[in-house]
Enzyme design. Structure first.
Site, short mmCIF file in Angstrom:
data_model
loop_
_atom_site.label_atom_id
_atom_site.label_comp_id
_atom_site.label_asym_id
_atom_site.label_seq_id
_atom_site.Cartn_x
_atom_site.Cartn_y
_atom_site.Cartn_z
CE LYS A 39 -78.69 -21.15 -8.28
NZ LYS A 39 -78.99 -20.56 -9.60
NE ARG A 137 -80.02 -17.48 -16.26
CZ ARG A 137 -80.40 -17.76 -15.02
NH1 ARG A 137 -80.25 -16.87 -14.06
NH2 ARG A 137 -80.93 -18.93 -14.73
CG HIS A 171 -84.64 -21.07 -14.63
ND1 HIS A 171 -84.73 -21.88 -13.53
CD2 HIS A 171 -84.53 -19.80 -14.14
CE1 HIS A 171 -84.66 -21.16 -12.42
NE2 HIS A 171 -84.54 -19.89 -12.77
NE ARG A 231 -84.25 -26.48 -12.47
CZ ARG A 231 -84.91 -26.17 -13.59
NH1 ARG A 231 -85.27 -27.12 -14.43
NH2 ARG A 231 -85.19 -24.92 -13.89
CE1 TYR A 272 -66.66 5.69 9.38
CE2 TYR A 272 -67.90 3.65 9.53
CZ TYR A 272 -66.70 4.33 9.60
OH TYR A 272 -65.55 3.65 9.88
CB CYS A 319 -69.67 0.00 10.85
SG CYS A 319 -70.28 1.46 11.70
CG MET A 320 -66.01 -4.07 7.14
SD MET A 320 -64.27 -3.88 6.69
CE MET A 320 -64.40 -2.81 5.26
CG ASP A 321 -65.36 -5.00 10.95
OD1 ASP A 321 -65.40 -5.89 10.09
OD2 ASP A 321 -64.48 -4.11 10.98
#
Length: 389
Positions: A39, A137, A171, A231, A272, A319-321
């Site tokens: 998954k 769950r 589980h 699993r 930043y 930073c983002m990038d």
């Protein structure tokens, strides 16, 4: 995709994956079936490529979270059994039947919906019954005063038209935790699961073909719980606290390169928020790797990334990038050099611990703009970029 490979990329070592599979197969023995959890795009490793190799190696089952993930496998030539662990809308039952996909059934309402739709279509849906033994769950609630009603609900579901109840599973919540309280909880979960199985099979007059509950922690530490099938999830990818002790290898190595190097005077603020200021002449490298690629911002100013000449501390806010690393003590490192974020030399477990999280989050966080490079014998056999062109 070729032009992006020297930005930031993930190398997926299929030889390591095969090694891990074989080691785990040897551990569980020939009588226990092997379900590979793929998954979330195989925890960021590439569900199609991982499933293809597991199918070639003789694994028995795969597990995904949704019908979309299951369809991706079928559309890419994966024919082995696939179990959907999460919810599937009743409108998709026909597709499940047509594509020979197994569906988890977690409560009476789902069982009734799936049965009605399968019967309307004149088909049979293979199911595995989920039992809630303490994860709180999904699953039929069977603990304490709910035992009798839970068992009856499971039996009722298994008798519905259009459903073929192949398996039953639960589980574990803390099978990977070493303390005695967690061990007692796992033992209680397993004992309840066994009681539910005994009661339902006695009531129905037949056994389930498959009983399974052993996730990664249980595969590593609880052999009594292996039953018919295990699993393993993160364990298969050579990550987590148990991997090294079992002789497993990390499958993913995440890499980037140094795009720029600048030397700053003392007292210079970096990135930043100005959370880092240089206290001496500082040689700073800029990496094209940021939180949009999966580098958690919570790691800002708290970790180091591995160069060929040693670890380089990360400086300032991520930073983002981009992010910055301190190369003052590593004069040999130059623009264009590779940096390992995590992998064989820099463990993902250590990085996860610094972030206060688990390795799953870091491998799953590797974003779609990070190309995957699949290796066999050290050579690339496939490249994949998830961006749409």
């Amino acid at each position: 995709m070729e032009s992006t490979l020297k930005r930031t990329w993930a190398e997926i070592d299929l030889d390591a994956l095969e090694h891990n599979y074989r080691r785990l197969r040897e551990r569980i023995g020939p009588a226990v079936k092997f379900l590979g959890v793929v998954k979330a795009d195989a925890y960021g490793h590439g569900a199609v490529q991982v499933s293809r190799l597991l199918q070639e190696l003789g694994a028995d089952y795969l597990a995904v979270s949704s019908i979309d993930e299951a369809m991706e496998l079928r559309d890419n030539g994966i024919t082995m059994p696939v179990l959907i662990l999460g919810h599937t809308p009743k409108e998709q039952v026909g597709r499940l039947i047509d594509m020979d996909i197994t569906q988890a059934v977690t409560c009476r309402a789902k069982a009734l919906e799936y049965s009605a739709e399968a019967a309307r279509l004149g088909g049979t849906l293979r199911i595995h019954i989920k039992v809630d033994t303490g994860m709180s769950r999904l699953g039929y609630l069977c603990a304490g005063r709910h035992f009798d009603t839970g068992v009856q609900g499971i039996c009722d579901a298994c008798r519905l038209p259009g459903l073929e109840a192949e398996g039953i599973f639960t589980h574990f919540a803390v099978s990977d935790e070493p303390d005695e309280g967690s061990a007692a909880y796992t033992r209680a979960q397993f004992e309840l699961f066994r009681r539910v199985i005994e009661a339902t099979e006695r009531e129905m007059g037949r056994p389930f073909a498959l009983h399974h509950c052993a996730n990664t922690g249980a595969v590593a530490s609880w052999p009594d719980t292996w039953m018919d099938m295990v699993r393993p999830g993160l364990l298969l990818y050579g990550c987590g606290d148990f991997a090294a002790g079992l002789g497993l290898r990390p499958v993913m190595t995440l890499k980037t390169t140094i795009s720029t190097i600048k030397v700053y005077d003392p007292g210079t603020s970096v990135s930043y928020g100005r959370i880092f200021r240089t206290d001496r002449p500082t040689r700073m490298g800029v990496l094209p790797y940021g939180y949009a690629d999966g580098f958690l911002r919570s790691l800002s100013n708290r970790c180091a990334l591995m160069t060929d000449h040693g670890p380089a501390p990360q400086r300032g806010k991520i930073c983002m990038d981009m992010c910055m690393i301190d190369l003052t003590e590593l004069p040999q490192v130059q623009v264009g050099d590779e940096v390992e974020i995590f992998g064989r030399r820099a463990g993902v477990n250590d990085l996860a611990a610094l972030a206060g999280t688990i390795p799953y989050e870091l491998t799953c966080a590797v974003s779609k703009r990070v190309p995957r490079l699949y290796l066999r014998g050290g050579a690339a056999v496939e490249r994949e970029l998830l961006l749409r062109f």
